[in-house]
Design an enzyme around this catalytic site. Sequence first.
Site, PDB file in Angstrom:
ATOM      1  N   LEU A   1       3.141  -2.632   6.688  1.00  0.00           N
ATOM      2  CA  LEU A   1       2.232  -1.537   6.352  1.00  0.00           C
ATOM      3  C   LEU A   1       0.991  -1.700   7.217  1.00  0.00           C
ATOM      4  O   LEU A   1       0.471  -2.812   7.354  1.00  0.00           O
ATOM      5  CB  LEU A   1       1.830  -1.576   4.872  1.00  0.00           C
ATOM      6  CG  LEU A   1       2.902  -1.304   3.818  1.00  0.00           C
ATOM      7  CD1 LEU A   1       2.296  -1.441   2.424  1.00  0.00           C
ATOM      8  CD2 LEU A   1       3.513   0.073   3.993  1.00  0.00           C
ATOM      9  N   ASP A   2       0.509  -0.625   7.802  1.00  0.00           N
ATOM     10  CA  ASP A   2      -0.716  -0.698   8.580  1.00  0.00           C
ATOM     11  C   ASP A   2      -1.858  -1.201   7.711  1.00  0.00           C
ATOM     12  O   ASP A   2      -1.854  -1.025   6.487  1.00  0.00           O
ATOM     13  CB  ASP A   2      -1.075   0.674   9.149  1.00  0.00           C
ATOM     14  CG  ASP A   2      -0.144   1.102  10.273  1.00  0.00           C
ATOM     15  OD1 ASP A   2       0.517   0.222  10.846  1.00  0.00           O
ATOM     16  OD2 ASP A   2      -0.088   2.308  10.570  1.00  0.00           O
ATOM     17  N   ARG A   3      -2.853  -1.784   8.340  1.00  0.00           N
ATOM     18  CA  ARG A   3      -3.966  -2.383   7.607  1.00  0.00           C
ATOM     19  C   ARG A   3      -4.634  -1.393   6.647  1.00  0.00           C
ATOM     20  O   ARG A   3      -5.018  -1.749   5.527  1.00  0.00           O
ATOM     21  CB  ARG A   3      -5.010  -2.919   8.605  1.00  0.00           C
ATOM     22  CG  ARG A   3      -6.173  -3.656   7.973  1.00  0.00           C
ATOM     23  CD  ARG A   3      -7.092  -4.221   9.042  1.00  0.00           C
ATOM     24  NE  ARG A   3      -7.765  -3.177   9.797  1.00  0.00           N
ATOM     25  CZ  ARG A   3      -8.888  -2.574   9.402  1.00  0.00           C
ATOM     26  NH1 ARG A   3      -9.448  -2.899   8.246  1.00  0.00           N
ATOM     27  NH2 ARG A   3      -9.444  -1.652  10.157  1.00  0.00           N
ATOM     28  N   LEU A   4      -4.762  -0.133   7.052  1.00  0.00           N
ATOM     29  CA  LEU A   4      -5.478   0.852   6.242  1.00  0.00           C
ATOM     30  C   LEU A   4      -4.600   1.525   5.193  1.00  0.00           C
ATOM     31  O   LEU A   4      -5.082   2.330   4.403  1.00  0.00           O
ATOM     32  CB  LEU A   4      -6.104   1.915   7.145  1.00  0.00           C
ATOM     33  CG  LEU A   4      -7.193   1.394   8.086  1.00  0.00           C
ATOM     34  CD1 LEU A   4      -7.609   2.474   9.069  1.00  0.00           C
ATOM     35  CD2 LEU A   4      -8.405   0.909   7.289  1.00  0.00           C
ATOM     36  N   VAL A   5      -3.306   1.218   5.178  1.00  0.00           N
ATOM     37  CA  VAL A   5      -2.362   1.832   4.235  1.00  0.00           C
ATOM     38  C   VAL A   5      -2.213   0.929   3.020  1.00  0.00           C
ATOM     39  O   VAL A   5      -2.156  -0.292   3.133  1.00  0.00           O
ATOM     40  CB  VAL A   5      -0.997   2.062   4.908  1.00  0.00           C
ATOM     41  CG1 VAL A   5       0.008   2.637   3.922  1.00  0.00           C
ATOM     42  CG2 VAL A   5      -1.160   2.998   6.102  1.00  0.00           C
TER      43      VAL A   5
END
EC number: 5.4.99.-
Length: 310
Positions: free
Chosen positions: A149-153
């Site tokens: 998962l991307d850091r901001l997700v």
Amino acid sequence: IVWQTPANPDYILRNGRHVRPYYFEFICHVKPRWAGKTIVDMFADEFKGRPYEYYVSAVKSGRIQVDGQIVHISYIVQSSQKISHFLHRHEPPVMAWDVSILQKEPDILTVCKPASVPVHPCGQYRKNTVVGILQAEHGLAPLFPVHRLDRLVSGLLILARNAAKADYFRQQIEAGKVHKEYIAKVIGIFPEEELVVDVNVDYNAREGKSYVVKGKTACTKFTRISTNGIHSVVLCKPVTGRTHQIRVHLQHAGHAIANDMLYLSFNIDPLCTNCPNLAPKGYEEDGLWLHCLRYSGPGWKYECPSPDWA
């Protein structure tokens, strides 16, 4: 107020989760193209984040060593030598939310990942990661993330507790047997009927952004869950797994994630004093309005509660 768990003095919760600065040994080996340079020139040429004078001082003080030995600033490095850089490391803060455990099984762990926290050590992050926090606060190690998962997700993250189980999930993902579901909060009134976006995605690593042009085949299915006339909450089912696929496909459909600064476009007048106020709010406070809701495969399914914004 500074809050600190007695068992984990590394973390301080104060306007976010902070990590106390610590010393860390970065290790690299001399590449052929570096050979023949002085130790200081090698660092100054290849690691430009610090001034030349820092590297001079670091070599003189022994913070930079070659094969475990302190060397002179004029020392010429040779191919394959081990270079150690003992650095006082400062990690960027992340949001102070807990990494909540959803299910704990003998060989599988599922958690709800908060936005802003990377999954595993990368870049400037080591302890301020999902894996690092779970190890420090729950003694859970080793852990093998099954998907990224991307850091901001935010949302569901599945972690295998051994390499064999991680390989089991990897084989299912590569065989296309795993189904993924996300929810996103987007701008505008999303179409009521299912929308399938089937356009190629090309990721530009230098810009950290994807484009719907030439690139890898990508397909995402979208279904509207609700709308208030200004925003819509949308169920997203990525058929493929390209970098930023959901974000760029929603932008392509004309309904970008409502606080996604990377994929929202504005007509900015450089002299206008009001234009900066048009930027979407909530990105820093809440993280990206994209949340991993559910993963399922042959005989298994894992879910995560929806976030407040949904």
